[in-house]
Write a protein that holds these residues in place. Structure first.
Motif, PDB file in Angstrom:
ATOM      1  N   GLY A  34       0.821  -1.201   0.000  1.00 39.30           N
ATOM      2  CA  GLY A  34       0.000   0.000   0.000  1.00 39.30           C
ATOM      3  C   GLY A  34       0.854   1.251   0.000  1.00 39.30           C
ATOM      4  N   GLU A  35       0.219   2.385   0.253  1.00 38.27           N
ATOM      5  CA  GLU A  35       0.965   3.641   0.272  1.00 38.27           C
ATOM      6  C   GLU A  35       0.158   4.738   0.960  1.00 38.27           C
ATOM      7  N   HIS A  36       0.892   5.696   1.435  1.00 37.80           N
ATOM      8  CA  HIS A  36       0.390   7.012   1.801  1.00 37.80           C
ATOM      9  C   HIS A  36       1.530   7.983   1.557  1.00 37.80           C
ATOM     10  N   VAL A  37       1.210   9.250   1.389  1.00 42.29           N
ATOM     11  CA  VAL A  37       2.258  10.274   1.386  1.00 42.29           C
ATOM     12  C   VAL A  37       2.751  10.473   2.818  1.00 42.29           C
ATOM     13  N   MET A  38       1.819  10.456   3.740  1.00 44.38           N
ATOM     14  CA  MET A  38       2.135  10.529   5.170  1.00 44.38           C
ATOM     15  C   MET A  38       1.000   9.847   5.912  1.00 44.38           C
ATOM     16  N   PHE A  39       1.339   9.270   7.091  1.00 44.90           N
ATOM     17  CA  PHE A  39       0.329   8.532   7.845  1.00 44.90           C
ATOM     18  C   PHE A  39       0.717   8.532   9.315  1.00 44.90           C
ATOM     19  N   HIS A  40      -0.019   7.789  10.140  1.00 36.20           N
ATOM     20  CA  HIS A  40       0.280   7.731  11.577  1.00 36.20           C
ATOM     21  C   HIS A  40       1.601   7.013  11.853  1.00 36.20           C
ATOM     22  N   THR A  41       2.006   6.131  10.932  1.00 37.59           N
ATOM     23  CA  THR A  41       3.256   5.373  11.070  1.00 37.59           C
ATOM     24  C   THR A  41       4.037   5.496   9.768  1.00 37.59           C
ATOM     25  N   PRO A  42       5.349   5.178   9.761  1.00 36.12           N
ATOM     26  CA  PRO A  42       6.111   5.227   8.506  1.00 36.12           C
ATOM     27  C   PRO A  42       5.471   4.326   7.458  1.00 36.12           C
ATOM     28  N   VAL A  43       5.483   4.763   6.196  1.00 36.12           N
ATOM     29  CA  VAL A  43       4.707   4.057   5.174  1.00 36.12           C
ATOM     30  C   VAL A  43       5.408   4.159   3.817  1.00 36.12           C
ATOM     31  N   ALA A  44       5.149   3.183   2.949  1.00 34.15           N
ATOM     32  CA  ALA A  44       5.827   3.055   1.667  1.00 34.15           C
ATOM     33  C   ALA A  44       5.117   3.832   0.562  1.00 34.15           C
ATOM     34  N   ASN A  45       5.745   3.822  -0.609  1.00 25.45           N
ATOM     35  CA  ASN A  45       5.078   4.165  -1.868  1.00 25.45           C
ATOM     36  C   ASN A  45       4.951   2.878  -2.663  1.00 25.45           C
ATOM     37  N   THR A  46       3.755   2.572  -3.117  1.00 29.23           N
ATOM     38  CA  THR A  46       3.498   1.266  -3.723  1.00 29.23           C
ATOM     39  C   THR A  46       4.320   1.019  -4.985  1.00 29.23           C
ATOM     40  N   PHE A  47       4.454   2.031  -5.858  1.00 27.89           N
ATOM     41  CA  PHE A  47       5.200   1.830  -7.100  1.00 27.89           C
ATOM     42  C   PHE A  47       6.684   1.570  -6.830  1.00 27.89           C
ATOM     43  N   ILE A  48       7.259   2.331  -5.906  1.00 27.72           N
ATOM     44  CA  ILE A  48       8.695   2.191  -5.611  1.00 27.72           C
ATOM     45  C   ILE A  48       8.982   0.835  -4.974  1.00 27.72           C
ATOM     46  N   SER A  49       8.245   0.487  -3.931  1.00 30.59           N
ATOM     47  CA  SER A  49       8.519  -0.761  -3.214  1.00 30.59           C
ATOM     48  C   SER A  49       8.257  -1.989  -4.081  1.00 30.59           C
ATOM     49  N   LEU A  50       7.171  -1.971  -4.861  1.00 31.22           N
ATOM     50  CA  LEU A  50       6.900  -3.116  -5.731  1.00 31.22           C
ATOM     51  C   LEU A  50       7.929  -3.238  -6.847  1.00 31.22           C
ATOM     52  N   SER A  51       8.527  -2.121  -7.252  1.00 30.48           N
ATOM     53  CA  SER A  51       9.596  -2.192  -8.253  1.00 30.48           C
ATOM     54  C   SER A  51      10.804  -2.943  -7.702  1.00 30.48           C
ATOM     55  N   VAL A  52      11.131  -2.685  -6.438  1.00 32.30           N
ATOM     56  CA  VAL A  52      12.232  -3.418  -5.797  1.00 32.30           C
ATOM     57  C   VAL A  52      11.882  -4.902  -5.725  1.00 32.30           C
ATOM     58  N   ALA A  53      10.647  -5.200  -5.326  1.00 34.40           N
ATOM     59  CA  ALA A  53      10.209  -6.599  -5.242  1.00 34.40           C
ATOM     60  C   ALA A  53      10.222  -7.274  -6.607  1.00 34.40           C
ATOM     61  N   ALA A  54       9.880  -6.529  -7.644  1.00 37.83           N
ATOM     62  CA  ALA A  54       9.868  -7.100  -9.001  1.00 37.83           C
ATOM     63  C   ALA A  54      11.248  -7.594  -9.407  1.00 37.83           C
ATOM     64  N   GLY A  55      12.261  -6.805  -9.071  1.00 33.73           N
ATOM     65  CA  GLY A  55      13.619  -7.168  -9.447  1.00 33.73           C
ATOM     66  C   GLY A  55      14.184  -8.333  -8.661  1.00 33.73           C
ATOM     67  N   ALA A  56      13.542  -8.664  -7.554  1.00 29.60           N
ATOM     68  CA  ALA A  56      14.051  -9.724  -6.669  1.00 29.60           C
ATOM     69  C   ALA A  56      13.311 -11.042  -6.844  1.00 29.60           C
ATOM     70  N   THR A  57      12.267 -11.051  -7.681  1.00 31.29           N
ATOM     71  CA  THR A  57      11.404 -12.234  -7.794  1.00 31.29           C
ATOM     72  C   THR A  57      11.193 -12.599  -9.257  1.00 31.29           C
ATOM     73  N   GLN A  58      10.635 -13.798  -9.462  1.00 31.43           N
ATOM     74  CA  GLN A  58      10.418 -14.295 -10.826  1.00 31.43           C
ATOM     75  C   GLN A  58       8.947 -14.457 -11.193  1.00 31.43           C
ATOM     76  N   ARG A  59       8.120 -14.929 -10.244  1.00 34.01           N
ATOM     77  CA  ARG A  59       6.745 -15.286 -10.626  1.00 34.01           C
ATOM     78  C   ARG A  59       5.675 -14.591  -9.807  1.00 34.01           C
ATOM     79  N   LEU A  60       6.033 -14.019  -8.653  1.00 35.70           N
ATOM     80  CA  LEU A  60       5.039 -13.350  -7.800  1.00 35.70           C
ATOM     81  C   LEU A  60       4.310 -12.263  -8.569  1.00 35.70           C
ATOM     82  N   LYS A  61       2.977 -12.238  -8.470  1.00 33.59           N
ATOM     83  CA  LYS A  61       2.230 -11.077  -8.947  1.00 33.59           C
ATOM     84  C   LYS A  61       2.448  -9.941  -7.951  1.00 33.59           C
TER      85      LYS A  61
END
Length: 304
Positions: A34-61
């Motif tokens: 998921g993502e938020h620009v800001m939230f109650h706790t530290p939070v990711a950006n979905t496009f950035i984090s999933l891009s890292v995951a994409a490069g580390a995996t082969q078949r995961l959606k």
């Protein structure tokens, strides 16, 4: 009913590649973020984090769970989604929602919070066109396009699957009109069943063939050999994340307890129609690895 798809979500903003590889090795089908620009706790950006995951995996959606779509210009969201689909060799799933529970981030992005539904609907219209057509021209309330082409286009045809998230009637209408799937959160099995009847009714009114529409559900999950420990960890995490007391909400909306208790509750969601189930970590980050391992080994196999 076909095979049920199971996923989990990133547990934080660091160690993404290693966590994604572990999720893939455990046999999950989908990794969400998921993502938020800001939230109650530290939070990711979905496009950035999933891009890292994409490069580390082969078949995961790779599922955005979810893009806060009204905070993006529609053409920019279309470009980022297409780029991630190409970079992942066609593994991206575009989950969207309207947000609103944290108004400060809308103010920070210059978007009136009361426009979020209208902006999201228009953006889905625009993005679908940009993903499937060239030289798109469009004149809307928030978007003006003059012969715009997104190149390269997404790898998946006609486009990456669109999942609409939410809980309210407006989200159900949005799902019926624009989406390939429905991904509610903080939902009981009874709510899921009722929402699917509503979405199919809206789809019929639109003259849409809903036979391939996929029901899903997003559930915060905390599994432990001691059921009370699992439930308490979930209460602590969600109370902190959402800045409210979740003591009474966890039994209703989360999947928390022993593996056997969680299997029994999960069956209720399956019976209600869920075909994609995202079992998001419902505990503190230091327990996340143990939690998803238990989910993969002692909860999911019964449903395979």
């Amino acid at each position: 009913m076909g095979q049920i798809t199971f996923g989990t979500t990133l547990r934080g903003t660091s160690g993404i590649a290693e966590f994604a590889q572990n999720v893939e090795n455990l046999g999950f089908d989908v990794l969400g973020c998921g993502e938020h620009v800001m939230f109650h706790t530290p939070v990711a950006n979905t496009f950035i984090s999933l891009s890292v995951a994409a490069g580390a995996t082969q078949r995961l959606k790779l599922l955005s769970s979810i893009v806060l779509l009204p905070l993006y210009p529609a053409a920019l969201a279309a470009k980022m989604g297409a780029a991630l689909d190409v970079a992942s060799n066609g593994r991206y799933m575009f989950g969207v929602g309207i947000g609103g529970e944290f108004p400060k981030e809308f103010e920070a992005c210059g978007v009136p919070v009361n426009q979020r539904a209208a902006r999201t609907n228009e953006a889905l219209d625009v993005i679908t066109k940009l993903w499937t057509e060239e030289n798109v021209s469009y004149q809307g309330r928030f978007t003006t396009l003059n012969e715009v082409t997104i190149a390269p286009a997404p790898t998946q045809k006609p486009h990456p699957p669109i999942w609409v998230a939410g809980r309210q009637d407006g989200a159900m209408k949005r799902a019926a009109k624009y989406a390939n799937g429905w991904l509610p959160y903080m939902f009981t099995p009874e709510q899921l069943h009722a929402s699917l009847e509503t979405i199919h009714r809206y789809g019929d009114e639109l003259g849409r063939d809903m036979s391939t529409f996929t029901p899903g559900v997003f559930i915060f999950t905390s599994v432990h050999a001691n059921g009370d420990t699992g439930r308490q960890r979930c209460i602590e995490m969600l109370s902190r994340q959402y800045n409210q007391d979740f003591t009474k909400l966890v039994p209703r909306y989360a999947l928390a307890g022993t593996p056997e208790e969680c299997r029994k509750r999960l069956q209720e969601y399956v019976d209600a129609g869920a075909q994609m189930i995202i079992l998001a970590p419902g505990c503190a980050e230091e327990y996340a690895d143990d939690n998803i391992s238990l989910v993969a080994k002692e909860v999911i196999p019964e449903f395979r």
